[in-house]
Design an enzyme around this catalytic site. Structure first.
Site: not given
Length: 342
Positions: A64, A85, A161, A201
């Protein structure tokens, strides 16, 4: 054919699964991480939809991004790592830190594990959101020299991001000890869905085909997931990719109304519910006062998001299929897998 082992993080993800398919076709062995082994059967079923039944060539590791446990074991023996991920905060109104901290820490966990395991290169799945948001209007396409301007109007996901990719490059510069990094920054990723858990998307196409009553004035680049996977493999293997970022876009960006026109032209009756009219910006802003999803798109209204993939084409020989093909492949897969509202 290579028998080298590649770690693909986040094996339940849309891009990750297409990367696994591409690696298996090229003869690599693959290990992928999941947060729970309960999802192994689902991942294997999705890969079967994509034409692969890898058996022992694919193995699973539990790890994780929010914890250290499992990453050292996951990276052991891997020549390369494709890190796709991405943590998703729980709760409808997550704070910026709920997005940013797990993304930054997750990247650093994977990079440390890859370095310590002796991997040669990590390919990071970043995003156009780390390149092309928060800017004043541009009179040229975005390219890899651009970074999103976090002083502008930037959504928490895009901030995460941007900051997590910057953290990855900083780590390589300061603590990489020879580990190489390349980043792939896709625009909106379309293409064949493999199951009911697909990319954000693809929801653009699904909501259109389900009868969304009008289209916000939004412009986006598009790229097929199979070409995104191909770019990851090129960035993984090509010496020229070390230390580089690569934007993934097929051709010119498109307005949502142009996407709707493609669906009507190519999908026949399946596109009968697709609206073609633009929603006025004032109406979207009004709706954003009640609907968080609409609020997130307000900064993008009327903004040209064009970008260029000239670098990936020039350096790596990447040649993506046209955006129209990606749009149609998405729609066809939604029909085939019965994922549209009846």
């Amino acid at each position: 054919m290579s028998q080298e082992l590649v770690l693909v993080t986040g094996g339940t993800g849309f891009i990750a699964q297409h990367c696994i398919l591409a690696l298996l076709r090229e003869g690599f062995r693959v290990r992928t991480t999941v947060r729970s082994l309960a999802r192994e059967a689902e991942v294997r079923e999705n890969l079967k939809t994509g034409g692969a039944q890898p058996g022992a060539l694919l193995s699973f590791a539990v790890a994780d991004l929010g914890a250290d446990a499992g990453w050292a074991e996951a990276a052991t023996g891997c020549a390369y790592v494709i890190h796709g991920a991405s943590p998703t905060p729980s709760g409808t109104y997550a704070t910026d830190d709920d997005w940013i901290n797990p993304a930054v820490e997750g990247n650093l966990r994977v990079l440390r594990a890859a370095r310590d395991a002796g991997a040669r290169r990590v390919v990071l799945t970043s995003a156009f959101g780390a390149v092309g948001v928060g800017h004043k209007p541009m009179n040229r396409p975005f390219d890899e020299n651009d970074w999103s301007d976090l002083t502008g109007d930037v959504a928490p996901y895009q901030k995460s991001k941007t900051l997590s990719e910057r953290a990855a490059w900083d780590f390589i510069a300061k603590e990489g000890r020879g580990l190489e990094l390349a980043a792939v920054n896709p625009t909106a990723v379309l293409g064949p869905a493999l199951g009911a858990d697909y990319s954000h998307s693809i929801r653009i196409i699904k909501t259109m085909m389900d009868g969304q009553p009008g289209l916000p004035r939004i412009n986006s680049g598009f790229v097929d997931v199979r070409d995104v996977a191909d770019l990851h493999l090129r960035a993984m293997r090509d010496p020229a990719a070390a230390g580089e970022r690569f934007l993934a876009i097929a051709g010119q960006s498109m307005w949502f109304t142009e996407v709707a026109e493609v669906l009507h032209a190519r999908m026949g009756a399946a596109a009968s519910k697709v609206a073609t009219r633009s929603l006025p910006n004032w109406l979207v802003r009004l709706g954003a006062k009640k609907d968080r999803r609409m609020k997130d798109i307000v900064p993008m209204l009327g903004v040209n998001m064009n970008a260029t993939s000239a670098k990936a084409r020039r350096l790596l020989g990447w040649d993506p299929r046209p955006a129209e093909e990606a749009i149609v492949a998405t729609a066809e897969s939604l029909v085939k897998l019965k994922l549209l509202e009846s």
